[in-house]
Design a protein around this motif. Structure first.
Motif, short mmCIF file in Angstrom:
data_model
loop_
_atom_site.label_atom_id
_atom_site.label_comp_id
_atom_site.label_asym_id
_atom_site.label_seq_id
_atom_site.Cartn_x
_atom_site.Cartn_y
_atom_site.Cartn_z
N UNK A 230 0.86 -1.19 0.00
CA UNK A 230 0.00 0.00 0.00
C UNK A 230 0.89 1.23 0.00
N UNK A 231 0.69 2.09 -0.99
CA UNK A 231 1.47 3.34 -1.07
C UNK A 231 0.69 4.47 -0.42
N UNK A 232 1.44 5.52 -0.10
CA UNK A 232 0.79 6.67 0.54
C UNK A 232 -0.12 7.40 -0.45
N UNK A 233 0.37 7.47 -1.71
CA UNK A 233 -0.40 8.16 -2.75
C UNK A 233 -0.64 7.21 -3.92
N UNK A 234 -1.43 7.66 -4.85
CA UNK A 234 -1.70 6.83 -6.04
C UNK A 234 -0.42 6.54 -6.81
N UNK A 235 -0.43 5.39 -7.45
CA UNK A 235 0.75 5.02 -8.22
C UNK A 235 0.31 4.21 -9.44
N UNK A 236 1.03 4.39 -10.54
CA UNK A 236 0.62 3.70 -11.77
C UNK A 236 0.95 2.21 -11.68
N UNK A 255 -4.19 2.91 -4.58
CA UNK A 255 -2.94 2.99 -3.81
C UNK A 255 -2.43 1.62 -3.36
N UNK A 256 -3.27 0.60 -3.44
CA UNK A 256 -2.86 -0.72 -2.94
C UNK A 256 -2.86 -1.75 -4.06
N UNK A 257 -1.88 -2.61 -4.00
CA UNK A 257 -1.71 -3.58 -5.07
C UNK A 257 -1.33 -4.95 -4.53
N UNK A 258 -1.72 -5.94 -5.29
CA UNK A 258 -1.32 -7.31 -5.00
C UNK A 258 -0.26 -7.65 -6.05
N UNK A 259 0.92 -7.93 -5.59
CA UNK A 259 2.06 -8.10 -6.49
C UNK A 259 2.54 -9.55 -6.46
N UNK A 280 6.76 9.25 -3.59
CA UNK A 280 5.67 8.58 -2.89
C UNK A 280 6.32 7.83 -1.73
N UNK A 281 5.56 7.12 -0.93
CA UNK A 281 6.20 6.24 0.06
C UNK A 281 5.33 5.01 0.30
N UNK A 282 5.96 4.00 0.86
CA UNK A 282 5.25 2.75 1.13
C UNK A 282 4.63 2.85 2.53
N UNK A 283 3.33 2.70 2.58
CA UNK A 283 2.65 2.76 3.88
C UNK A 283 2.74 1.41 4.58
N UNK A 284 2.33 0.37 3.88
CA UNK A 284 2.44 -0.97 4.45
C UNK A 284 2.86 -1.94 3.35
N UNK A 285 3.51 -2.98 3.79
CA UNK A 285 3.92 -4.00 2.83
C UNK A 285 3.99 -5.32 3.59
#
Ligand code: ADP
Ligand code: MG
Length: 303
Positions: A230-236, A255-259, A280-285
């Protein structure tokens, strides 16, 4: 929807055999109901077919609520029970005529001929059921389930106990039948699902643990390293997908992705670096633990 199961719970004495189970099956779909012994497959199938009441929740088949349409529902469903209850002293054709009588099938002689041909019983039709091999007994059970031309077929472990040749033949037969009907079949064999089913519902200890297309599920097993970020802001999503070693990205939200990534490649640092480079920054991973894998092992070790 052909089958709608909503929040079904079934308790035998003190044991919960099904816990809040929900799923659907669309017309024309072949759905695999996969789970180890004791998972609750047969119980669910008996509830769908109206042979067993649930403690709570509801089931409808072809738009009819099962518990309040007991007779109508039996016309919509063809059911091959796990313990296929055949009359061993009857001849194949005689048995099918008997079943046709129960269902009051018009023009039963032609219908029986058609079904005998479809399930490949032509050479066995004048034999006693008790004299048939397990594979052919199973065909008689399928013929029984199909005779009244139901929209939905519920097959409880239809290939258990068959030798590899019979297995192949019955699988092909189910696929052929499945082209025109909604089929739900239970099995404890993963490969069975891969061979026949469009979709897989995995059940373990009375709970649904996965419900996805066979294709997706196979790919999850194959690319089992998954990170939720989960990123702090939107990300492509494209930027994430371009990281080396990442095989697939699914957006949970903007903002959140399953990778999904190649297990040999450590991609966490790359995700942090990407965030920094994007201001941007990573909120949780966190790495997702796929407990499917354990279930899958349990399943495959039993065959
Ligand atoms: P599966 O078909 O996946 O092997 P079942 O639906 O037959 O599983 O059984 C689910 C659980 O419910 C098992 O633990 C089984 O022992 C229990 N069970 C099934 N039928 C009964 C019954 N009639 N009375 C009590 N317990 C039962
Ligand atoms: Mg069973």
């Amino acid at each position: 929807m052909s089958i709608i199961v909503e929040n079904v719970t079934k308790i035998y004495g003190k044991q919960k055999a099904l816990n809040d189970v929900s799923f659907t099956a669309k017309p024309g779909e072949i759905v695999g109901f996969l789970g180890p012994n004791g998972a609750g497959k047969s119980t669910m199938m008996k509830i769908i077919t109206g042979f067993l009441p649930a403690n709570s929740g509801s089931v409808s088949v072809c738009g009819l609520e099962v518990s309040s349409n007991q007779i109508e529902i039996k016309k919509k469903i063809g059911y091959l029970a796990e313990q296929n209850p055949l009359y061993y002293d009857m001849y194949v054709r005689e048995y099918l005529a008997f079943i046709a009588g129960i269902f009051k099938i018009n023009d039963s002689k032609n219908k029986i001929n058609e079904i005998i041909e479809l399930v490949g019983l032509s050479l066995e039709q004048n034999k006693k059921i008790g004299a048939l091999s397990k594979g052919y007994k199973q065909r008689v059970g399928l013929a029984h389930a199909l005779l009244h031309d139901p929209e939905v077929l519920i097959l409880d472990e239809p290939t258990t106990g068959l030798d590899p040749n019979q297995l192949e033949e019955i699988r092909n037969l189910i696929k052929k039948i499945g082209a025109k009907k909604t089929v739900m079949l239970s099995t404890h064999i993963m490969q069975e699902v891969e061979a026949i089913c469009d979709r897989v519902i995995i059940i373990n200890r009375g709970e649904i643990v996965a419900n996805d297309s066979t294709k997706n599920l196979s790919s999850i097993f194959n690319q089992k390293s998954v990170i939720i970020v989960e990123f702090k802001k939107e990300l492509s999503i494209k930027r994430i997908a371009s990281i080396k070693g990442i095989t697939k990205v699914e957006a949970i939200d903007s903002k959140s992705f399953k990778v999904y990534h190649n297990p040999e490649v450590e991609v966490r640092n790359e995700l942090f670096n990407l965030a920094i480079s994007e201001n941007n920054s990573v909120e949780t991973l966190h790495k997702e633990t796929i407990n499917l894998e354990g279930i899958f092992k349990e399943l495959t070790s039993k065959n």
